[in-house]
Design an enzyme around this catalytic site. Structure first.
Site, PDB file in Angstrom:
ATOM      1  N   GLU A   1      -9.772   2.453   4.417  1.00 22.00           N
ATOM      2  CA  GLU A   1      -9.501   3.560   3.480  1.00 22.00           C
ATOM      3  C   GLU A   1     -10.809   4.064   2.869  1.00 22.00           C
ATOM      4  OE1 GLU A   1      -7.801   3.473  -0.978  1.00 22.00           O
ATOM      5  OE2 GLU A   1      -6.401   2.696   0.520  1.00 22.00           O
TER       6      GLU A   1
ATOM      7  N   HIS B   1      -7.332  -3.003   5.361  1.00 28.64           N
ATOM      8  CA  HIS B   1      -6.725  -1.677   5.188  1.00 28.64           C
ATOM      9  C   HIS B   1      -7.511  -0.882   4.144  1.00 28.64           C
ATOM     10  CE1 HIS B   1      -4.285   0.976   2.644  1.00 28.64           C
ATOM     11  NE2 HIS B   1      -3.595   1.289   3.726  1.00 28.64           N
ATOM     12  N   ASN B   2      -7.790  -1.511   2.996  1.00 32.95           N
ATOM     13  CA  ASN B   2      -8.498  -0.813   1.927  1.00 32.95           C
ATOM     14  C   ASN B   2      -9.934  -0.490   2.321  1.00 32.95           C
ATOM     15  OD1 ASN B   2      -6.119  -1.319   0.550  1.00 32.95           O
ATOM     16  ND2 ASN B   2      -7.144  -1.884  -1.345  1.00 32.95           N
TER      17      ASN B   2
ATOM     18  N   LYS C   1      -4.456  -6.505   4.099  1.00 29.45           N
ATOM     19  CA  LYS C   1      -4.474  -5.436   3.090  1.00 29.45           C
ATOM     20  C   LYS C   1      -5.906  -5.105   2.684  1.00 29.45           C
ATOM     21  CE  LYS C   1      -2.878  -2.638  -0.141  1.00 29.45           C
ATOM     22  NZ  LYS C   1      -3.883  -2.499  -1.176  1.00 29.45           N
TER      23      LYS C   1
ATOM     24  N   SER D   1       0.828  -1.199   0.000  1.00 28.57           N
ATOM     25  CA  SER D   1       0.000   0.000   0.000  1.00 28.57           C
ATOM     26  C   SER D   1       0.864   1.252   0.000  1.00 28.57           C
ATOM     27  CB  SER D   1      -0.919   0.018   1.222  1.00 28.57           C
ATOM     28  OG  SER D   1      -1.680   1.215   1.234  1.00 28.57           O
TER      29      SER D   1
END
Length: 493
Positions: A201, A197-198, A194, A139
């Protein structure tokens, strides 16, 4: 002559090979080379290899290859081949093309945004052939890939020792020098982290957009005025990459002096990781409400023509803001902060549930450290999350940590005023509103689900538990006198 030639070729043996010369691939290669590693590269369209070697890679320790066979032959053992290609079928296709040239103990690395079940499947398939597999989240976008991304590797545990030095050297580092990269867990753990995480986001971006709309449409603020507000927020507890770039976006003008933001069409795109996060939450039975609303907000934005038509016939309130704008802006900062805490609390609950499901044994403090720098959601706020899980690794919910409990208490009144004001003005706040609803639901000892269970039992004989009986005992009531005593089996989705 032969000895000299052999020596020359030995110097060209690369530390790692990278397949895929799109934005992320190119910049990761340049990052690796700048840190002292020799990198071999290959792209299916080989003209891109030549263009790269003659352009950005000119004069550097980067070896261009025109076939997979050539790429693999030029790597040090154990060979490490990193795929930076589009998620999905392209990853499987490249893995098939690379596999015949690899030996036992060699490593395939998928550095794209792959769905974590695919990484689980690929690791199993590789290990059956004696090949090790790493599925890693990367990222930070173009800048992060070049200067230092957040890297979240998972897969075959034995592969970590062979890639650790490369990954931790090229990753972002905290101010204390800690690498924003560590081993996450086996199977699809890296890509799962991940993915979350997104998802976070998605939530952060949506909440900033909601704050923007309240300032713009509710308070009638100009881009310059909003830029000043974001600048102030970025010096406080909301200090983060996304606040920083939003500040800069608000100040950016086209060559003719027009604000670029004002001419961008209000339809948002998405690549699917937010949707995957919401689906994973449903699979795990976790209330990831804020991120779910952020995904749906993008879906609603894409219905541009329908919204324009609806705006002509569906009228909302005509209310105008008449209060203290400075006070509302202070409240908005608190509301955004409180909602952000909820977003991370929900994300960590999802990771905890999946860790139990898949046996990953995630280190939650380490995850926060990996997100401290290089990635899109990097912020000073993450330091407090790391402290919370370092203090109590078994923390069930971030909201129960003493620091965050105090923060929520301090922000709560402001948060409620903002949501109420936005509702009065007819300005949608789906993510921040969902965050407040979750907070109120989580802190409620008795929810109305007793009525819901009664309804389910009434029409489907789905049974219920009783407050005056031990947990795990289920009962059925013949509500109409006609249903009899037969009950449906109980199960949990």
């Amino acid at each position: 002559m032969t000895a000299k030639k052999t020596k020359k070729n030995a110097k060209k043996q690369a530390d790692i090979g990278v397949v895929g010369l799109a934005v992320m691939g190119e910049n990761l290669i340049l990052n690796m080379e700048s840190k002292g590693f020799t990198v071999a590269c290959f792209n299916r369209t080989t003209s891109k290899v030549d263009d790269f070697i003659q352009g950005r890679a000119a004069g550097k320790n980067i070896v261009g290859c025109h076939s997979v066979k050539e790429l693999v032959a030029g790597l040090k053992r154990p060979r490490k081949v990193m795929l930076m290609v589009k998620a999905g079928g392209a990853v499987d296709a490249f893995m098939e093309s690379v596999m015949p040239y690899l030996d036992k103990g060699d490593i395939i690395i998928d550095g794209g945004n792959s769905h974590f079940p695919d990484s689980e499947r690929r690791m199993k398939s590789c290990e059956e052939k004696g090949i090790l597999f790493i599925g890693t989240g990367v990222s930070g976008g173009e800048e992060g890939a070049l200067k230092g991304p957040s890297i979240m590797p998972g897969g075959s545990p034995r592969a970590w020792r062979s890639v650790r030095r490369i990954f931790q050297t090229i990753s972002a580092h905290t101010d204390a020098g800690e690498p924003c990269c560590d081993w996450v867990g086996s199977g699809g753990a890296g890509h799962f982290v991940k993915m979350v995480h997104n998802g976070i986001e998605y939530g952060d971006m949506q909440m900033i957009c909601e704050a923007y709309q309240l300032m713009k449409d509710g308070l009638g603020m100009s881009n310059a005025e909003m830029n000043k507000v974001l600048s102030r927020w970025n010096r406080g507890k909301l200090d983060s990459y996304l606040i920083e770039i939003t500040r800069d976006i608000l100040a950016y003008k086209d060559e003719d002096g027009q604000a670029t933001l004002d001419v961008i069409l209000d339809t948002a795109g998405q690549k699917g990781t937010g949707k995957w996060t919401a689906i994973a939450a449903l699979d795990e039975g976790m209330p990831l409400t804020l991120i779910g609303e952020a995904v749906f907000a993008r879906c609603l934005s894409a219905m541009k023509e329908e919204r324009v038509a609806a705006a002509e016939v569906l009228k909302g309130p005509n209310a105008k803001f008449k209060g203290d704008a400075k006070k509302l802006l202070k409240d908005l900062e608190q509301a955004l902060y409180a909602s952000k805490i909820v977003s991370y609390a929900q994300g960590y609950q999802l990771m905890r549930s999946a860790s139990d499901t898949y046996g990953w044994k995630l280190n939650y403090g380490a995850v926060a450290l990996m997100w401290r720098g290089g990635c899109i959601i990097r912020s000073a706020f993450l330091g407090k999350i790391k402290e919370a899980f370092d203090t109590n690794p078994d923390l069930t919910n971030l909201l129960l940590d003493p620091f965050f409990k105090r923060a929520m208490q301090q922000a709560q009144a402001s948060w409620r005023r903002v949501i109420a004001q936005a509702t009065e003005l007819g300005i949608p706040m789906p993510a921040m509103g969902a965050a407040l609803a979750y907070f109120d639901g989580y802190r409620t000892a008795r929810l109305p689900a007793n009525l819901l269970q009664a309804q389910r039992d009434y029409f489907g004989a789905h049974t219920y538990e009783r407050t005056d009986k031990p947990r795990g005992e289920f009962f059925h009531t013949n509500w109409t006198g006609r249903g009899g005593s037969t009950a449906s089996s109980t199960y949990v989705v």
